[in-house]
Design an enzyme around this catalytic site. Structure first.
Site, PDB file in Angstrom:
ATOM      1  N   HIS A  83       0.833  -1.212   0.000  1.00  0.00           N
ATOM      2  CA  HIS A  83       0.000   0.000   0.000  1.00  0.00           C
ATOM      3  C   HIS A  83       0.864   1.256   0.000  1.00  0.00           C
ATOM      4  O   HIS A  83       1.968   1.284   0.559  1.00  0.00           O
ATOM      5  CB  HIS A  83      -0.995  -0.005   1.163  1.00  0.00           C
ATOM      6  CG  HIS A  83      -0.395   0.001   2.528  1.00  0.00           C
ATOM      7  ND1 HIS A  83       0.017   1.161   3.156  1.00  0.00           N
ATOM      8  CD2 HIS A  83      -0.168  -0.993   3.422  1.00  0.00           C
ATOM      9  CE1 HIS A  83       0.466   0.877   4.359  1.00  0.00           C
ATOM     10  NE2 HIS A  83       0.387  -0.425   4.551  1.00  0.00           N
ATOM     11  N   ASP A  85      -0.278   4.386   1.071  1.00  0.00           N
ATOM     12  CA  ASP A  85      -0.663   5.407   2.049  1.00  0.00           C
ATOM     13  C   ASP A  85      -0.013   5.180   3.403  1.00  0.00           C
ATOM     14  O   ASP A  85       0.488   4.092   3.711  1.00  0.00           O
ATOM     15  CB  ASP A  85      -2.181   5.469   2.199  1.00  0.00           C
ATOM     16  CG  ASP A  85      -2.789   4.163   2.692  1.00  0.00           C
ATOM     17  OD1 ASP A  85      -2.320   3.087   2.264  1.00  0.00           O
ATOM     18  OD2 ASP A  85      -3.719   4.207   3.514  1.00  0.00           O
ATOM     19  N   ASP A 113       6.044   1.254   7.556  1.00  0.00           N
ATOM     20  CA  ASP A 113       4.696   0.857   7.115  1.00  0.00           C
ATOM     21  C   ASP A 113       4.190   1.796   6.033  1.00  0.00           C
ATOM     22  O   ASP A 113       3.466   2.731   6.302  1.00  0.00           O
ATOM     23  CB  ASP A 113       3.770   0.875   8.335  1.00  0.00           C
ATOM     24  CG  ASP A 113       2.401   0.291   8.061  1.00  0.00           C
ATOM     25  OD1 ASP A 113       2.227  -0.392   7.039  1.00  0.00           O
ATOM     26  OD2 ASP A 113       1.496   0.536   8.860  1.00  0.00           O
ATOM     27  N   GLU A 143      -5.184   1.964   2.568  1.00  0.00           N
ATOM     28  CA  GLU A 143      -5.116   0.774   3.426  1.00  0.00           C
ATOM     29  C   GLU A 143      -5.292   1.123   4.894  1.00  0.00           C
ATOM     30  O   GLU A 143      -5.791   0.302   5.671  1.00  0.00           O
ATOM     31  CB  GLU A 143      -3.767   0.071   3.214  1.00  0.00           C
ATOM     32  CG  GLU A 143      -3.658  -1.307   3.863  1.00  0.00           C
ATOM     33  CD  GLU A 143      -3.162  -1.287   5.306  1.00  0.00           C
ATOM     34  OE1 GLU A 143      -3.263  -2.318   5.980  1.00  0.00           O
ATOM     35  OE2 GLU A 143      -2.671  -0.220   5.761  1.00  0.00           O
ATOM     36  N   GLU A 144      -4.884   2.337   5.285  1.00  0.00           N
ATOM     37  CA  GLU A 144      -4.833   2.701   6.697  1.00  0.00           C
ATOM     38  C   GLU A 144      -6.158   3.244   7.238  1.00  0.00           C
ATOM     39  O   GLU A 144      -6.220   3.708   8.375  1.00  0.00           O
ATOM     40  CB  GLU A 144      -3.732   3.748   6.936  1.00  0.00           C
ATOM     41  CG  GLU A 144      -2.329   3.293   6.574  1.00  0.00           C
ATOM     42  CD  GLU A 144      -1.756   2.277   7.547  1.00  0.00           C
ATOM     43  OE1 GLU A 144      -2.499   1.835   8.455  1.00  0.00           O
ATOM     44  OE2 GLU A 144      -0.576   1.917   7.420  1.00  0.00           O
ATOM     45  N   GLU A 172       3.991  -6.110   3.923  1.00  0.00           N
ATOM     46  CA  GLU A 172       3.879  -5.540   5.265  1.00  0.00           C
ATOM     47  C   GLU A 172       5.140  -5.857   6.076  1.00  0.00           C
ATOM     48  O   GLU A 172       5.786  -6.887   5.861  1.00  0.00           O
ATOM     49  CB  GLU A 172       2.655  -6.118   5.986  1.00  0.00           C
ATOM     50  CG  GLU A 172       1.321  -5.628   5.452  1.00  0.00           C
ATOM     51  CD  GLU A 172       0.953  -4.237   5.948  1.00  0.00           C
ATOM     52  OE1 GLU A 172       1.726  -3.638   6.721  1.00  0.00           O
ATOM     53  OE2 GLU A 172      -0.113  -3.749   5.547  1.00  0.00           O
ATOM     54  N   HIS A 346       3.315   3.370  12.695  1.00  0.00           N
ATOM     55  CA  HIS A 346       2.386   4.398  13.182  1.00  0.00           C
ATOM     56  C   HIS A 346       2.956   5.228  14.326  1.00  0.00           C
ATOM     57  O   HIS A 346       2.263   6.086  14.866  1.00  0.00           O
ATOM     58  CB  HIS A 346       1.042   3.795  13.624  1.00  0.00           C
ATOM     59  CG  HIS A 346       0.325   3.060  12.549  1.00  0.00           C
ATOM     60  ND1 HIS A 346      -0.955   2.567  12.701  1.00  0.00           N
ATOM     61  CD2 HIS A 346       0.689   2.728  11.284  1.00  0.00           C
ATOM     62  CE1 HIS A 346      -1.342   1.958  11.589  1.00  0.00           C
ATOM     63  NE2 HIS A 346      -0.354   2.041  10.721  1.00  0.00           N
TER      64      HIS A 346
END
Length: 377
Positions: A83, A85, A113, A143-144, A172, A346
């Protein structure tokens, strides 16, 4: 070359160096909902790769999701997805090279990530010459955030043929090791009811918050299991993740809602997980607010077994939910494999070890093209 990291030329110049490519990808902000600039750059890079000495790529796009595949007529097709984003920035861009605990890292939002995983994809696509299998590269948006916006899910609905394949790898962060499948997840609201009354005359009412103690005690006393699925151990969890109730400081509340999240092994279906929760909390009513099936690892498939041999190490179970579940629902076994430690995803100090970016890229290239020298990336 342009000094603007948003210029595709800056990414193209770093294709042979996945570490530098990771940094340059990070420096193109792509918080969920704002992926277009990065998607444009990635699409341009893929057209550049397609025009190079490697196999031609059929590049297609839906919104900010780009799908590029070879058409070599090989007996199997491998999907490699990631992903674009990230979660919101926390004063952690532009990216930096730092040394943490004696190891060089790329520090910045998205490094772990999963811009490092995207760099792995693009570097491998650039280095491939004669892959042993056809390859589909997927770079997707949203995705987030809530599942309804997920670009991979959107493509599955609109263009399921774009996702045809025999085995899928999701980039991932997995410490550059294999994490097979994933747990399923379901969130429910469990409600207790009471009778309102003035708190000075509490005996005239029934306190719904007090009644919630029964729910919390059941959760505290519950011992979740570790379930073995296709040779991997999936640890389940059942937890209260929220509680709300109360009317005013002088009112006995007539309702209390406890939000519960159940992470279940992929051998259990979403329907079975819901049935378990309804029985577990009876007679309290529950309302399902969110849920997703887990994914079995599928490590018994020939392509998966060859991937394990190419990567080395012992595969582990993925205890969180990832988009490997979407491939599983399409009948495609999938694993998580990418550089980075998910524990730093994150976070304000998000980073990825440079050595892992290189080793993961070389391992993926070795699987896709066994005759290629590992030192080429």
């Amino acid at each position: 070359m342009s000094s603007d990291p948003r210029d595709p030329a800056a990414l193209i110049a770093a294709l042979s160096d996945p570490v530098e490519l990771t940094a340059r990808l990070c420096d193109i902000p792509s918080v969920s909902g704002s992926e277009t600039r990065l998607a444009d750059a990635v699409e341009a890079v893929l057209h550049h790769i397609s025009a190079g000495p490697g196999p031609e790529l059929d590049v297609r796009r839906d919104g900010d999701t780009i799908v590029a595949g070879t058409r070599l007529g090989r007996g199997e097709r491998v999907i490699v997805a990631g992903h674009l984003d990230t979660v919101p920035i926390e004063e952690n861009l532009p990216s930096e090279r730092r040394v943490l605990d004696g190891r060089e890292v790329i520090w910045g939002r998205g490094a772990c990530d999963m811009k490092a995983g995207v760099a792995m994809q693009l570097s491998c696509a650039h280095a491939l010459r004669e892959p042993s299998r056809d390859v589909t590269w997927i770079f997707y948006d949203h995705e987030e955030v809530e599942a309804a916006l997920n670009g991979l899910g959107r493509v599955a609905r609109r263009h399921p043929d774009w996702l045809s394949g025999d085995f899928a790898i999701l980039g991932e962060p997995s410490l550059a090791g294999i994490e097979g499948g994933c747990n399923g997840t379901i969130r429910v609201e469990v409600t207790t009811s009471g009778v309102r009354a003035h708190s000075a005359r509490a005996f005239k009412g029934v306190n719904a918050i007090h009644r919630a103690a029964d729910i919390l005690n059941r959760l505290a006393d519950h011992r979740t299991e570790t379930v073995r699925v296709d040779g991997l151990d999936y640890r389940e969890s059942l937890s209260a993740v929220g509680i709300r109730g109360g009317v005013a400081g002088n009112v006995i509340p007539d309702e209390c809602v406890v939000t519960v999240n159940y992470r279940f092994a992929p051998s259990t279906s979403l329907a079975a997980a819901e049935a378990f929760l309804r029985e577990f909390f009876a007679p309290h009513p529950i309302r399902v607010t969110d849920g997703a099936e887990g994914a079995r690892p599928g490590l018994d498939r020939p392509a998966a077994q060859e991937f394990v041999r190419a990567i080395g190490g012992t595969p582990q179970a993925k205890l969180g939910w990832t988009d490997v579940s979407r491939f599983s629902q399409l009948g495609i076994p999938a694993v998580n494999f990418g550089p980075g430690d998910a524990m730093f995803a994150h976070r304000a100090d998000e980073h990825v070890e440079c050595g892992q970016v290189v080793s993961a890229t070389r391992s993926l290239l070795r699987f896709l093209e066994p005759t290629q020298a590992a030192g080429e990336v």
